[in-house]
Motif scaffolding. Structure first.
Motif, mmCIF file in Angstrom:
data_model
loop_
_atom_site.group_PDB
_atom_site.id
_atom_site.type_symbol
_atom_site.label_atom_id
_atom_site.label_comp_id
_atom_site.label_asym_id
_atom_site.label_seq_id
_atom_site.Cartn_x
_atom_site.Cartn_y
_atom_site.Cartn_z
ATOM 1 N N ASP A 109 14.372 79.437 48.696
ATOM 2 C CA ASP A 109 15.645 80.078 49.022
ATOM 3 C C ASP A 109 15.794 80.228 50.532
ATOM 4 N N LYS A 110 14.710 80.569 51.214
ATOM 5 C CA LYS A 110 14.757 80.700 52.674
ATOM 6 C C LYS A 110 15.059 79.347 53.325
ATOM 7 N N LEU A 111 14.446 78.295 52.811
ATOM 8 C CA LEU A 111 14.704 76.974 53.372
ATOM 9 C C LEU A 111 16.136 76.524 53.086
ATOM 10 N N GLN A 112 16.630 76.843 51.906
ATOM 11 C CA GLN A 112 18.007 76.486 51.577
ATOM 12 C C GLN A 112 18.988 77.166 52.529
ATOM 13 N N LYS A 113 18.745 78.435 52.808
ATOM 14 C CA LYS A 113 19.624 79.160 53.733
ATOM 15 C C LYS A 113 19.552 78.558 55.130
#
Length: 204
Positions: A171-175
Motif C-alpha cells: 500500500d505504501k508503494l502504491q501511494k
C-alpha cells in the motif's frame, strides 16, 4: 453428461469423461435402472485429475443425470519439486501443458505446504487487488524471508522480504507510485526495497 460450470479455460470435456465411463462399462445407455450404480459412476469420474465434484442421480422418467464441475487453479508454482497449480480448495493440481491460466505465479524455493497456506493467501490477495494484479508478473521465493516481486513492462523489481504486513508494505508503494510521480520518475529505479519498516527504498 454435463460439465456444469462455465469456466474458461476448460480442463474437463464431456467426451473425455464419457470415454472413462465406457472403459469401465459404466455408461448408463442400454442398462436397466437396477444395473446402473450412481456411486460407481461418481467414483470413476472423480479419478480424473481435473474433476472437482461428480454427481450422478436417476430421474423419475427413467433417465440418468451426471453433473461434473472442474477444479479451479488459484496459483501456479514452479519449484525444485516441479510445476503444479494449487486449486481454490488449497489442493495440489497438475499442470495441463496445452492450457495457460492467468493466476499469480510463484517460482523458486516454494514448498508444497507453504504453497497451500501462506503463499495461497498472498496469491488470493493479489488476485483480488485490482492495482497489483495488473502489475505483478511473478513472485520469486529466494527463501521464506526473501520474496521478490517482478513487475510487468520492465518496471523495477520489488523486494518484499517476508510476508509480514505485505498489505501495508505494498500500500505504501502504491501511494508512492500514484502520488509521487509528479516529483520523481519512479520507472528509472531498478528495484524498490520494502523490508524496512515505514520506508520505501528505491535503487537505481
Amino acid at each position: 453428461m454435463e460439465v456444469t460450470d462455465s469456466l474458461a479455460p476448460r480442463f474437463v470435456e464431456s467426451d473425455e469423461l464419457r470415454r472413462m465411463l465406457q472403459r469401465e462399462g459404466l455408461v448408463p445407455k442400454g442398462l436397466s435402472m437396477e444395473e446402473i450404480s450412481c456411486q460407481a459412476i461418481e467414483d470413476c469420474l472423480m479419478k480424473h485429475d481435473m474433476v472437482r465434484t461428480a454427481e450422478c442421480f436417476k430421474l423419475v422418467n427413467g433417465g440418468v443425470c451426471v453433473r461434473v464441475t472442474q477444479r479451479v487453479p488459484a496459483l501456479y508454482v514452479m519449484s525444485n519439486e516441479g510445476a503444479y497449480y494449487v486449486d481454490t480448495d488449497r489442493e495440489i493440481m497438475p499442470v495441463c501443458k496445452t492450457i495457460d491460466v492467468d493466476v499469480p505465479r510463484f517460482k523458486g524455493a516454494v514448498g508444497k505446504r507453504a504453497a497451500t497456506e501462506e503463499y495461497f493467501d498472498f496469491a488470493l490477495w493479489l488476485t483480488k487487488n485490482r492495482y497489483w494484479k495488473s502489475r505483478i508478473q511473478d513472485v520469486q521465493v529466494v527463501n521464506p524471508k526473501h520474496l521478490v516481486l517482478h513487475q510487468k513492462d520492465d518496471r523495477g523489481k520489488i523486494i518484499l522480504g517476508d510476508l509480514s504486513q505485505y498489505e501495508h508494505k505494498l500500500d505504501k508503494l502504491q501511494k508512492l507510485y500514484t502520488k509521487g510521480l509528479e516529483y520523481i520518475d519512479y520507472q528509472n529505479y531498478r528495484e524498490y526495497d520494502l523490508r524496512y519498516q515505514g520506508q520505501v527504498i528505491g535503487r537505481k
